[in-house]
Design a protein around this motif. Structure first.
Motif, short mmCIF file in Angstrom:
data_model
loop_
_atom_site.label_atom_id
_atom_site.label_comp_id
_atom_site.label_asym_id
_atom_site.label_seq_id
_atom_site.Cartn_x
_atom_site.Cartn_y
_atom_site.Cartn_z
N ARG A 372 32.09 37.97 41.66
CA ARG A 372 32.89 38.72 42.60
C ARG A 372 34.24 39.09 41.97
O ARG A 372 34.67 38.46 40.99
CB ARG A 372 33.10 37.92 43.90
CG ARG A 372 31.83 37.51 44.59
CD ARG A 372 30.78 38.63 44.66
NE ARG A 372 31.28 39.85 45.25
CZ ARG A 372 30.89 41.06 44.90
NH1 ARG A 372 30.01 41.23 43.94
NH2 ARG A 372 31.39 42.12 45.49
N PRO A 373 34.91 40.11 42.50
CA PRO A 373 36.17 40.55 41.89
C PRO A 373 37.19 39.44 41.69
O PRO A 373 37.86 39.38 40.66
CB PRO A 373 36.67 41.61 42.88
CG PRO A 373 35.42 42.15 43.50
CD PRO A 373 34.48 40.99 43.61
N ALA A 374 37.33 38.54 42.67
CA ALA A 374 38.32 37.46 42.55
C ALA A 374 37.99 36.54 41.38
O ALA A 374 38.90 36.05 40.68
CB ALA A 374 38.38 36.65 43.85
N ASP A 375 36.70 36.31 41.12
CA ASP A 375 36.30 35.45 40.02
C ASP A 375 36.57 36.12 38.66
O ASP A 375 37.02 35.46 37.72
CB ASP A 375 34.82 35.09 40.13
CG ASP A 375 34.51 34.29 41.39
OD1 ASP A 375 35.40 33.53 41.82
OD2 ASP A 375 33.42 34.45 41.96
N LEU A 376 36.28 37.41 38.56
CA LEU A 376 36.57 38.12 37.31
C LEU A 376 38.08 38.19 37.09
O LEU A 376 38.55 38.05 35.95
CB LEU A 376 35.97 39.53 37.35
CG LEU A 376 36.17 40.36 36.07
CD1 LEU A 376 35.61 39.65 34.84
CD2 LEU A 376 35.53 41.74 36.22
N ALA A 377 38.84 38.38 38.16
CA ALA A 377 40.31 38.40 38.03
C ALA A 377 40.81 37.06 37.51
O ALA A 377 41.75 37.00 36.69
CB ALA A 377 40.94 38.73 39.38
N GLN A 378 40.20 35.97 37.96
CA GLN A 378 40.60 34.64 37.47
C GLN A 378 40.32 34.53 35.97
O GLN A 378 41.15 33.97 35.22
CB GLN A 378 39.82 33.55 38.22
CG GLN A 378 40.23 32.14 37.85
CD GLN A 378 39.36 31.10 38.55
OE1 GLN A 378 38.22 30.87 38.14
NE2 GLN A 378 39.90 30.47 39.60
N LEU A 379 39.20 35.06 35.50
CA LEU A 379 38.90 35.03 34.08
C LEU A 379 39.94 35.82 33.28
O LEU A 379 40.40 35.37 32.22
CB LEU A 379 37.50 35.60 33.83
CG LEU A 379 37.04 35.66 32.37
CD1 LEU A 379 37.06 34.27 31.74
CD2 LEU A 379 35.64 36.27 32.27
N LEU A 380 40.32 36.99 33.78
CA LEU A 380 41.36 37.78 33.10
C LEU A 380 42.66 37.01 33.02
O LEU A 380 43.36 37.06 31.99
CB LEU A 380 41.58 39.11 33.84
CG LEU A 380 40.77 40.32 33.36
CD1 LEU A 380 39.28 40.09 33.58
CD2 LEU A 380 41.22 41.59 34.06
N THR A 381 42.99 36.29 34.08
CA THR A 381 44.22 35.49 34.09
C THR A 381 44.15 34.36 33.07
O THR A 381 45.13 34.07 32.37
CB THR A 381 44.47 34.93 35.50
OG1 THR A 381 44.55 36.01 36.43
CG2 THR A 381 45.76 34.12 35.55
N GLY A 386 46.22 32.39 27.90
CA GLY A 386 45.88 31.65 26.69
C GLY A 386 45.01 30.44 26.94
O GLY A 386 44.73 29.66 26.01
N THR A 387 44.55 30.26 28.18
CA THR A 387 43.69 29.12 28.49
C THR A 387 42.29 29.30 27.90
O THR A 387 41.65 28.34 27.49
CB THR A 387 43.59 28.94 30.02
OG1 THR A 387 44.91 28.81 30.56
CG2 THR A 387 42.78 27.70 30.38
N VAL A 388 41.82 30.55 27.87
CA VAL A 388 40.52 30.88 27.30
C VAL A 388 40.71 32.03 26.32
O VAL A 388 41.44 32.99 26.60
CB VAL A 388 39.53 31.30 28.42
CG1 VAL A 388 38.22 31.81 27.83
CG2 VAL A 388 39.26 30.15 29.37
N SER A 389 40.09 31.92 25.13
CA SER A 389 40.21 32.99 24.14
C SER A 389 39.34 34.18 24.54
O SER A 389 38.44 34.05 25.39
CB SER A 389 39.77 32.49 22.76
OG SER A 389 38.36 32.29 22.75
N HIS A 390 39.60 35.33 23.93
CA HIS A 390 38.79 36.52 24.21
C HIS A 390 37.34 36.26 23.85
O HIS A 390 36.42 36.70 24.55
CB HIS A 390 39.32 37.71 23.41
CG HIS A 390 40.59 38.28 23.96
ND1 HIS A 390 40.63 39.10 25.05
CD2 HIS A 390 41.87 38.11 23.56
CE1 HIS A 390 41.89 39.44 25.32
NE2 HIS A 390 42.66 38.85 24.42
N THR A 391 37.12 35.55 22.75
CA THR A 391 35.74 35.26 22.33
C THR A 391 35.04 34.36 23.34
O THR A 391 33.90 34.63 23.76
CB THR A 391 35.75 34.58 20.95
OG1 THR A 391 36.43 35.40 20.02
CG2 THR A 391 34.33 34.32 20.47
N ALA A 392 35.72 33.29 23.75
CA ALA A 392 35.12 32.37 24.71
C ALA A 392 34.95 33.02 26.08
O ALA A 392 34.05 32.65 26.84
CB ALA A 392 35.98 31.11 24.83
N ALA A 393 35.81 34.00 26.40
CA ALA A 393 35.75 34.63 27.71
C ALA A 393 34.40 35.31 27.94
O ALA A 393 33.87 35.30 29.06
CB ALA A 393 36.88 35.64 27.86
#
Length: 480
Positions: A372-381, A386-393
């Motif tokens: 859902r949009p809120a979950d994807l927004a959390q991933l972007l945050t 810097g909590t998750v790298s682009h690769t790990a994302a």
């Protein structure tokens, strides 16, 4: 033949099924896909004594479409009987509107000309009518089957002015019209399901001549590209006919997509052939002025206005907005992600990248998408912080699709949170240099372009958890 000596003149008749639960004049379901002849009753089967009752929701949607296209709504419109016989038209006539339609005027902006001015395609009229049934020719060898589920489904017919001058302009008009109707939420506008169908009227005249030539009507086109190809084929046919001294006759033609040609269906009727007269079983449709005003005030945001707003609000380019606006659902999803994350560009990249790729692969509708949009927004945050790298994302996203869990939980459960600890990163760097001695020797010897390759090895070894900035810093220090 010299095409350059002639001008194409096109007007389009677009039939659009309205998104109602029931049919235009009875309570039968208007849903697509039911077994043949299930959604029928005495009214849509035209049994003796059955009387039509107008669907109020169909009037609402037709009016909304007319307002969205800039038409003038007529406070009084009249239903009429259009008399002609087809096997899939049970009554032997169609309930439509003739000289007093629901709406007139209006226009659609399809592109800009060489001077940057808007190209407007005028709309002559928008009227309500009922659909016919469907003849099925290819299911039973040597026989034609009739499915009357579609008989009586509410339609609007949108008739353009003969303002279109090329096949590409016709395609642009149809794509723009479809998008407007989608955003108005009046129809599914699916050509595959028959909820949007196009008839093209085309004539040819010498370049510079004002008087219109004799038109033909081309039917049986199942895509916008088919409309464009059919117009080109019929334009060529008419040009050749005139060049050879022949005369264009008013006819109805069928497009044969397999042979890329048109073939004769019947001599074209005029309005007098249909013997229109007011439908005696339906009173004139009277619309209150205030009701019309409310329809205008409550109009959903139209595509052009939304494009302008999204570009300004989220800082993305016009071409990127066009990609997001393909469907209202995709644009809604993007806006929800962008608002929640505060990152318009990041939201665009993920929606048009990972999200769209996943939907294409699965064939799933975005309204049913597990992320859902809120979950994807959390991933972007998490990436931005810097909590998750682009690769790990990307790995986190794939697991979100599989499990439906939010990004933070997936990152924690799978140990995918980014590692910035110098000691841990130094260990990974040492292991990579030992495992790739040739690259390490060349890099330490001054071949700096290999740093990116080594960073990639470290990211792979750390399963995307290493902080790329720290990895680069440590490698730079090693390389002198």
């Amino acid at each position: 033949m010299s095409r350059e000596r002639y001008e194409m003149v096109v007007g389009l008749e677009v039939h659009v099924q309205l998104k109602t639960r029931t049919k235009a004049f009875c309570g039968c379901s208007a849903d697509f896909g039911a077994p043949p002849n299930v959604n029928t009753c005495p009214v849509c089967l035209a049994l003796p004594g059955a009387l039509p009752v107008l669907n109020e929701r169909a009037v609402e949607l037709a009016t909304r479409a007319a307002v969205g296209l800039g038409c003038t709504i007529n406070a009084v419109s009249v239903f009429a009987r259009k008399n002609y016989f087809y096997p899939d038209l049970p009554k032997g006539y169609q309930i439509s509107q003739f000289d007093q339609p629901l709406a007139t005027g209006g226009s659609v902006v399809v592109a800009k000309d060489d001077k940057g001015a808007d190209i407007h395609i005028g709309i002559t009229r928008l009227h309500m009518e009922e659909d016919a049934g469907k003849s099925i020719h290819d299911r039973y060898p040597g026989a034609t089957a009739i499915d009357l589920n579609r008989s009586g489904v509410p339609l609007i017919e949108i008739v353009s002015e003969p303002d279109i001058r090329s096949s590409s302009e016709a395609g642009a008009y149809l794509r723009t019209l479809k998008q407007i109707l989608q955003y108005l939420e009046v129809s599914d506008v699916s050509m595959e399901e028959g909820s949007l169908r196009v008839d093209a009227n085309i004539s040819v005249r010498p370049a510079g001549q004002v008087k219109l030539g004799t038109k033909t009507e081309v039917k049986n086109m199942n895509s916008f590209s088919a409309v464009e190809r059919a117009l080109e084929a019929e334009f060529d046919r008419q040009c050749r006919l005139i060049d050879s001294g022949g005369k264009v006759e008013q006819q109805t033609l069928l497009w044969d997509g397999a042979r890329e040609t048109v073939r004769l269906s019947r001599t074209k009727e005029g309005s007098h052939d249909y013997r229109y007269f007011p439908e005696p079983d339906l009173r004139p449709l009277l619309l209150d002025v205030k009701w019309i005003g409310d329809a205008q005030k409550n109009l959903p945001e139209l595509p052009e206005a939304r494009k302008t707003r999204i570009a300004a609000e989220y800082g993305i380019a016009a071409v990127e907005v066009d990609q997001l606006m393909v469907t209202p659902a995709l644009a809604d999803y993007f806006e929800a992600v962008a608002r929640a994350s505060g990152d318009g560009k990041g939201a665009y990249n993920w929606v048009m990248g990972e999200v769209s790729a996943t939907l294409r692969a699965s064939g799933q509708d975005i309204s049913l998408f597990r992320v859902r949009p809120a979950d994807l927004a959390q991933l972007l945050t998490l990436v931005r912080d810097g909590t998750v790298s682009h690769t790990a994302a990307k790995r986190v996203f794939a697991l979100m699709v599989d499990t439906g869990k939010p990004a933070a939980q997936v990152a924690a459960d799978e140990g995918l949170s980014q590692v910035g600890d110098a000691g841990a990163i130094a260990t990974w760097v040492d292991e990579v240099l030992n495992e790739h001695p040739e690259e390490a020797k060349r890099y330490l010897g001054g071949e700096k372009k290999l740093q990116g390759v080594l960073v990639g090895f470290v990211m792979k070894k750390s399963k995307g958890r290493a902080d790329p900035k720290r990895v680069n810093q440590l490698l730079s220090a090693r390389g002198g």
